[in-house]
Design a protein around this motif. Structure first.
Motif, PDB file in Angstrom:
ATOM      1  N   GLU A  31       0.836  -1.214   0.000  1.00  0.00           N
ATOM      2  CA  GLU A  31       0.000   0.000   0.000  1.00  0.00           C
ATOM      3  C   GLU A  31       0.861   1.250   0.000  1.00  0.00           C
ATOM      4  OE1 GLU A  31      -2.913   2.158   3.129  1.00  0.00           O
ATOM      5  OE2 GLU A  31      -3.533   0.122   2.564  1.00  0.00           O
ATOM      6  N   LYS A  32       1.904   1.266   0.814  1.00  0.00           N
ATOM      7  CA  LYS A  32       2.803   2.426   0.838  1.00  0.00           C
ATOM      8  C   LYS A  32       3.443   2.630  -0.524  1.00  0.00           C
ATOM      9  CE  LYS A  32       5.052   1.108   4.621  1.00  0.00           C
ATOM     10  NZ  LYS A  32       5.969   1.075   5.775  1.00  0.00           N
ATOM     11  N   GLN A  33       3.847   1.546  -1.157  1.00  0.00           N
ATOM     12  CA  GLN A  33       4.487   1.637  -2.470  1.00  0.00           C
ATOM     13  C   GLN A  33       3.506   2.117  -3.531  1.00  0.00           C
ATOM     14  OE1 GLN A  33       7.840   1.094  -2.442  1.00  0.00           O
ATOM     15  NE2 GLN A  33       7.781   2.022  -4.451  1.00  0.00           N
ATOM     16  N   LYS A  34       2.268   1.657  -3.437  1.00  0.00           N
ATOM     17  CA  LYS A  34       1.234   2.075  -4.389  1.00  0.00           C
ATOM     18  C   LYS A  34       1.021   3.587  -4.317  1.00  0.00           C
ATOM     19  CE  LYS A  34      -3.718   1.565  -5.255  1.00  0.00           C
ATOM     20  NZ  LYS A  34      -4.943   0.842  -4.933  1.00  0.00           N
ATOM     21  N   VAL A  35       0.918   4.128  -3.106  1.00  0.00           N
ATOM     22  CA  VAL A  35       0.690   5.565  -2.934  1.00  0.00           C
ATOM     23  C   VAL A  35       1.917   6.350  -3.385  1.00  0.00           C
ATOM     24  CG1 VAL A  35       0.178   7.390  -1.273  1.00  0.00           C
ATOM     25  CG2 VAL A  35      -0.959   5.180  -1.067  1.00  0.00           C
ATOM     26  N   TYR A  36       3.099   5.882  -2.996  1.00  0.00           N
ATOM     27  CA  TYR A  36       4.343   6.553  -3.391  1.00  0.00           C
ATOM     28  C   TYR A  36       4.475   6.578  -4.914  1.00  0.00           C
ATOM     29  CZ  TYR A  36       9.312   7.328  -4.159  1.00  0.00           C
ATOM     30  OH  TYR A  36      10.510   7.814  -4.620  1.00  0.00           O
ATOM     31  N   ASN A  37       4.250   5.441  -5.554  1.00  0.00           N
ATOM     32  CA  ASN A  37       4.369   5.358  -7.018  1.00  0.00           C
ATOM     33  C   ASN A  37       3.374   6.285  -7.719  1.00  0.00           C
ATOM     34  OD1 ASN A  37       6.446   3.498  -6.838  1.00  0.00           O
ATOM     35  ND2 ASN A  37       5.113   1.732  -7.141  1.00  0.00           N
ATOM     36  N   PHE A  38       2.166   6.369  -7.190  1.00  0.00           N
ATOM     37  CA  PHE A  38       1.164   7.255  -7.772  1.00  0.00           C
ATOM     38  C   PHE A  38       1.626   8.708  -7.690  1.00  0.00           C
ATOM     39  CE2 PHE A  38      -2.604   9.974  -7.221  1.00  0.00           C
ATOM     40  CZ  PHE A  38      -3.249   9.731  -8.418  1.00  0.00           C
ATOM     41  N   GLY A  39       2.029   9.140  -6.511  1.00  0.00           N
ATOM     42  CA  GLY A  39       2.489  10.516  -6.343  1.00  0.00           C
ATOM     43  C   GLY A  39       3.710  10.825  -7.180  1.00  0.00           C
ATOM     44  N   LYS A  40       4.649   9.917  -7.174  1.00  0.00           N
ATOM     45  CA  LYS A  40       5.882  10.128  -7.943  1.00  0.00           C
ATOM     46  C   LYS A  40       5.571  10.198  -9.431  1.00  0.00           C
ATOM     47  CE  LYS A  40      10.617   8.943  -8.248  1.00  0.00           C
ATOM     48  NZ  LYS A  40      11.615   9.665  -7.573  1.00  0.00           N
ATOM     49  N   ARG A  41       4.678   9.327  -9.891  1.00  0.00           N
ATOM     50  CA  ARG A  41       4.305   9.329 -11.310  1.00  0.00           C
ATOM     51  C   ARG A  41       3.680  10.662 -11.709  1.00  0.00           C
ATOM     52  NH1 ARG A  41      -0.302   5.564 -12.478  1.00  0.00           N
ATOM     53  NH2 ARG A  41      -1.551   7.439 -12.528  1.00  0.00           N
ATOM     54  N   ILE A  42       2.805  11.176 -10.863  1.00  0.00           N
ATOM     55  CA  ILE A  42       2.151  12.449 -11.168  1.00  0.00           C
ATOM     56  C   ILE A  42       3.189  13.561 -11.275  1.00  0.00           C
ATOM     57  CG2 ILE A  42       0.574  14.227 -10.272  1.00  0.00           C
ATOM     58  CD1 ILE A  42      -0.905  11.776 -11.327  1.00  0.00           C
ATOM     59  N   PHE A  43       4.122  13.624 -10.308  1.00  0.00           N
ATOM     60  CA  PHE A  43       5.081  14.727 -10.305  1.00  0.00           C
ATOM     61  C   PHE A  43       6.238  14.512 -11.274  1.00  0.00           C
ATOM     62  CE2 PHE A  43       2.734  15.552  -6.456  1.00  0.00           C
ATOM     63  CZ  PHE A  43       2.494  16.909  -6.607  1.00  0.00           C
ATOM     64  N   GLU A  44       6.547  13.286 -11.616  1.00  0.00           N
ATOM     65  CA  GLU A  44       7.570  13.021 -12.628  1.00  0.00           C
ATOM     66  C   GLU A  44       7.127  13.522 -13.995  1.00  0.00           C
ATOM     67  OE1 GLU A  44      10.737  11.585 -12.768  1.00  0.00           O
ATOM     68  OE2 GLU A  44      10.775  11.716 -10.579  1.00  0.00           O
ATOM     69  N   THR A  45       5.813  13.508 -14.240  1.00  0.00           N
ATOM     70  CA  THR A  45       5.335  13.996 -15.530  1.00  0.00           C
ATOM     71  C   THR A  45       5.629  15.483 -15.714  1.00  0.00           C
ATOM     72  OG1 THR A  45       3.103  14.453 -14.710  1.00  0.00           O
ATOM     73  CG2 THR A  45       3.496  12.271 -15.667  1.00  0.00           C
ATOM     74  N   CYS A  46       5.841  16.188 -14.612  1.00  0.00           N
ATOM     75  CA  CYS A  46       6.201  17.607 -14.727  1.00  0.00           C
ATOM     76  C   CYS A  46       7.574  17.749 -15.393  1.00  0.00           C
ATOM     77  CB  CYS A  46       6.226  18.269 -13.351  1.00  0.00           C
ATOM     78  SG  CYS A  46       4.597  18.536 -12.631  1.00  0.00           S
ATOM     79  N   LYS A  47       8.464  16.803 -15.146  1.00  0.00           N
ATOM     80  CA  LYS A  47       9.792  16.836 -15.771  1.00  0.00           C
ATOM     81  C   LYS A  47       9.706  16.527 -17.255  1.00  0.00           C
ATOM     82  CE  LYS A  47      12.520  15.026 -11.933  1.00  0.00           C
ATOM     83  NZ  LYS A  47      13.395  13.921 -11.558  1.00  0.00           N
ATOM     84  N   THR A  48       8.967  15.473 -17.566  1.00  0.00           N
ATOM     85  CA  THR A  48       8.940  14.974 -18.948  1.00  0.00           C
ATOM     86  C   THR A  48       7.931  15.701 -19.822  1.00  0.00           C
ATOM     87  OG1 THR A  48       7.254  13.309 -18.436  1.00  0.00           O
ATOM     88  CG2 THR A  48       9.578  12.669 -18.132  1.00  0.00           C
ATOM     89  N   ARG A  49       6.939  16.323 -19.184  1.00  0.00           N
ATOM     90  CA  ARG A  49       5.840  16.983 -19.897  1.00  0.00           C
ATOM     91  C   ARG A  49       5.021  15.989 -20.728  1.00  0.00           C
ATOM     92  NH1 ARG A  49       5.922  20.769 -16.499  1.00  0.00           N
ATOM     93  NH2 ARG A  49       6.707  22.797 -17.072  1.00  0.00           N
ATOM     94  N   GLN A  50       5.127  14.715 -20.378  1.00  0.00           N
ATOM     95  CA  GLN A  50       4.307  13.688 -21.021  1.00  0.00           C
ATOM     96  C   GLN A  50       3.249  13.277 -20.004  1.00  0.00           C
ATOM     97  OE1 GLN A  50       6.937  10.598 -22.327  1.00  0.00           O
ATOM     98  NE2 GLN A  50       8.007  11.952 -23.746  1.00  0.00           N
ATOM     99  N   PHE A  51       2.184  14.067 -19.926  1.00  0.00           N
ATOM    100  CA  PHE A  51       1.169  13.881 -18.910  1.00  0.00           C
ATOM    101  C   PHE A  51       0.339  12.643 -19.191  1.00  0.00           C
ATOM    102  CE2 PHE A  51       2.081  18.435 -19.038  1.00  0.00           C
ATOM    103  CZ  PHE A  51       2.551  18.578 -17.740  1.00  0.00           C
ATOM    104  N   ILE A  52       0.072  11.909 -18.129  1.00  0.00           N
ATOM    105  CA  ILE A  52      -0.702  10.680 -18.213  1.00  0.00           C
ATOM    106  C   ILE A  52      -2.030  10.935 -17.518  1.00  0.00           C
ATOM    107  CG2 ILE A  52      -0.782   8.258 -17.543  1.00  0.00           C
ATOM    108  CD1 ILE A  52       2.339   8.450 -17.356  1.00  0.00           C
ATOM    109  N   GLN A  53      -3.112  10.676 -18.216  1.00  0.00           N
ATOM    110  CA  GLN A  53      -4.440  10.856 -17.634  1.00  0.00           C
ATOM    111  C   GLN A  53      -4.646   9.806 -16.549  1.00  0.00           C
ATOM    112  OE1 GLN A  53      -6.512  13.369 -18.916  1.00  0.00           O
ATOM    113  NE2 GLN A  53      -7.699  13.043 -17.067  1.00  0.00           N
ATOM    114  N   VAL A  54      -5.155  10.225 -15.406  1.00  0.00           N
ATOM    115  CA  VAL A  54      -5.482   9.308 -14.324  1.00  0.00           C
ATOM    116  C   VAL A  54      -6.756   8.573 -14.725  1.00  0.00           C
ATOM    117  CG1 VAL A  54      -6.087   9.154 -11.880  1.00  0.00           C
ATOM    118  CG2 VAL A  54      -4.437  10.859 -12.650  1.00  0.00           C
ATOM    119  N   THR A  55      -6.793   7.270 -14.529  1.00  0.00           N
ATOM    120  CA  THR A  55      -7.946   6.480 -14.968  1.00  0.00           C
ATOM    121  C   THR A  55      -8.978   6.337 -13.863  1.00  0.00           C
ATOM    122  OG1 THR A  55      -7.049   4.354 -14.246  1.00  0.00           O
ATOM    123  CG2 THR A  55      -6.432   5.119 -16.465  1.00  0.00           C
TER     124      THR A  55
END
Length: 147
Positions: A31-55
């Motif tokens: 559960e901790k990893q799931k939440v961490y991965n979600f948050g990191k994924r959202i903020f990592e897209t700021c670097k790449t500018r390849q935004f991923i729509q949340v499903t």
């Protein structure tokens, strides 16, 4: 009169809302990893500018409706004030399952410039769906988010 005043003061102090903090070590690693991965994924897209729509499978309707333009705007504001996102560190988890049917994960955000400490707050419902994610100024004491 003094007794009445003391009783009222005691009543006011005892009515202060408290929030149940969950021992981080009692939360399953998955559960901790799931939440961490979600948050990191959202903020990592700021670097790449390849935004991923949340499903809708992983998040509530309101969060899944977050537009790519809104994400772009949030990233631009963060980049301007803090620079690029580096990582986030879990500080505490608030158990809000009684009132809000979710756990609130509080992370300290690490950016290129950390002149102003930021908090990333992620809500995970009991059904495993993400309910919200915000970034705000870090405060050591938890206070509920108000829109």
């Amino acid at each position: 009169m003094r007794i009445l005043s003391l009783c009222l003061i005691f009543l006011l102090v005892s009515c202060k809302t408290t929030y149940r903090r969950t021992d981080i070590s009692s939360i399953p690693e998955a559960e901790k990893q799931k939440v961490y991965n979600f948050g990191k994924r959202i903020f990592e897209t700021c670097k790449t500018r390849q935004f991923i729509q949340v499903t809708g499978r992983e998040a509530t309707q309101g969060l899944a409706e977050l537009s790519l333009e809104e994400m772009q705007h949030a990233c631009d504001a963060l980049d301007k004030s803090n620079g690029k996102f580096i990582d986030m560190n879990l500080v505490e988890v608030i158990d809000d399952t009684f009132a809000g049917n979710s756990k609130i994960y509080r992370y300290k955000a690490n950016f290129e410039r950390n002149e102003f400490l930021k908090e990333i707050r992620i809500w995970l419902r009991t059904d495993g769906k993400f309910q919200g994610i915000i970034i705000q100024e870090w405060k050591d004491e938890y206070t509920p988010y108000k829109k």
